[in-house]
Scaffold this active site. Structure first.
Site, PDB file in Angstrom:
ATOM      1  N   TYR A  14      40.062   6.472 -15.325  1.00  0.00           N
ATOM      2  CA  TYR A  14      38.920   7.174 -14.765  1.00  0.00           C
ATOM      3  C   TYR A  14      39.338   8.541 -14.237  1.00  0.00           C
ATOM      4  CZ  TYR A  14      36.032   3.000 -15.111  1.00  0.00           C
ATOM      5  OH  TYR A  14      35.315   1.936 -15.597  1.00  0.00           O
ATOM      6  N   GLU A  15      38.380   9.436 -14.173  1.00  0.00           N
ATOM      7  CA  GLU A  15      38.638  10.827 -13.808  1.00  0.00           C
ATOM      8  C   GLU A  15      39.174  10.993 -12.393  1.00  0.00           C
ATOM      9  OE1 GLU A  15      36.118  15.019 -13.560  1.00  0.00           O
ATOM     10  OE2 GLU A  15      35.251  13.286 -14.597  1.00  0.00           O
ATOM     11  N   SER A  16      38.979  10.008 -11.554  1.00  0.00           N
ATOM     12  CA  SER A  16      39.479  10.077 -10.186  1.00  0.00           C
ATOM     13  C   SER A  16      40.976   9.804 -10.081  1.00  0.00           C
ATOM     14  CB  SER A  16      38.713   9.086  -9.305  1.00  0.00           C
ATOM     15  OG  SER A  16      38.683   7.799  -9.897  1.00  0.00           O
ATOM     16  N   GLY A  60      35.395  16.349 -16.129  1.00  0.00           N
ATOM     17  CA  GLY A  60      36.598  16.466 -16.951  1.00  0.00           C
ATOM     18  C   GLY A  60      36.318  16.451 -18.436  1.00  0.00           C
TER      19      GLY A  60
END
Length: 258
Positions: A55-57, A135
């Site tokens: 995930y982008e986090s 992203g």
């Protein structure tokens, strides 16, 4: 033996099930929030048990106990294989070529697989303002391939010209002198069927339709002169087992199922 599911199947359920099947044999998936999350979680329970979701986090190898509502949802961290910094995620994981599939959503897509997630209408005075890139640009440029799931299939969503290009596909990037790592969009799953292409230099073309949908319907709902594969398959409908897993195990709280 599994059988086709009876009763009403929502558009979200159809898209999630069909998109999950496309992940068979894939290992690492960079998943966007929403339908891509539903599809990857269902794939983990069905066709891709060894899938690793990023995930982008900065969460890698996520094993959430429930569906995350945002990429910052703390549930993503519990049980994850790793949590890394944003520079490491984008600089090492993505740019290092470690992502098999980037799985994104979009408001608009063109025939070459470029995406719009910024505005619908004029930039200065849009009819709809959207979340933007996140992203998406990095995912498009560095994933080996990209899948896109679209809630709508109409000439405004699958359009000849984007209202704004948020995420250029490799064809558009190459025209600007930029050489991406991956093939760009190779699969688009919509409420009418599946579009596909092998990579750079090819337009998206229709390769499959959902039951009851005709090729003519899909072409009429597409904003460009859509090419059609020599053989267009019919997508098998969701099975009882797939729907049970989706409704009872993946998203029992109807976070994304509508």
């Amino acid at each position: 033996m599994t059988t086709s599911a009876p009763g009403t199947i929502t558009s979200s359920e159809l898209l999630a099930v069909v998109a999950s099947r496309e992940l068979a044999g894939r290992r690492t998936v960079f998943a966007g929030i929403g339908l891509p999350t539903l599809a990857t979680e269902l794939a983990h329970l069905t066709v891709a048990p060894d899938i690793e979701v990023v995930y982008e986090s900065g969460v890698c190898g996520a094993h959430p106990s429930r569906l995350p509502e945002t990429i910052a949802d703390a549930v993503l961290i519990t049980g994850a294989e790793a949590v890394i910094s944003m520079p490491m995620l984008f600089g090492c994981v993505l740019q290092g070529g470690h992502i098999d599939v980037g799985f994104l959503g979009a408001a608009q897509i063109d025939r070459w697989g470029s995406l719009n997630t910024s505005v619908i209408g004029d930039w200065e005075s849009p009819s709809v303002r959207l979340p933007g890139s996140g992203g998406g640009v990095e995912v498009m440029a560095n994933s080996r391939e990209v899948f896109v799931v679209m809630r709508r299939h109409d000439p405004r969503s699958l359009t000849a010209e984007l209202d704004f290009c948020t995420t250029p596909g490799p064809d558009r990037a190459l025209a600007e002198g930029i050489r991406p790592l991956g093939a760009g969009v190779t699969r688009v799953i919509t409420e009418l069927g599946i579009l596909a292409r092998a990579g750079v230099g090819e337009e998206l073309r229709l390769v499959a339709v959902h039951p009851g949908v005709t090729v003519e319907q899909v072409r009429a709902a597409t904003g460009w002169d859509l090419r059609v594969a020599g053989t267009v398959e019919e997508v098998p409908p969701p099975t009882r087992d797939e729907l049970r897993l989706l409704r009872e195990d993946v998203d029992p709280d109807r976070v994304y199922l509508r």
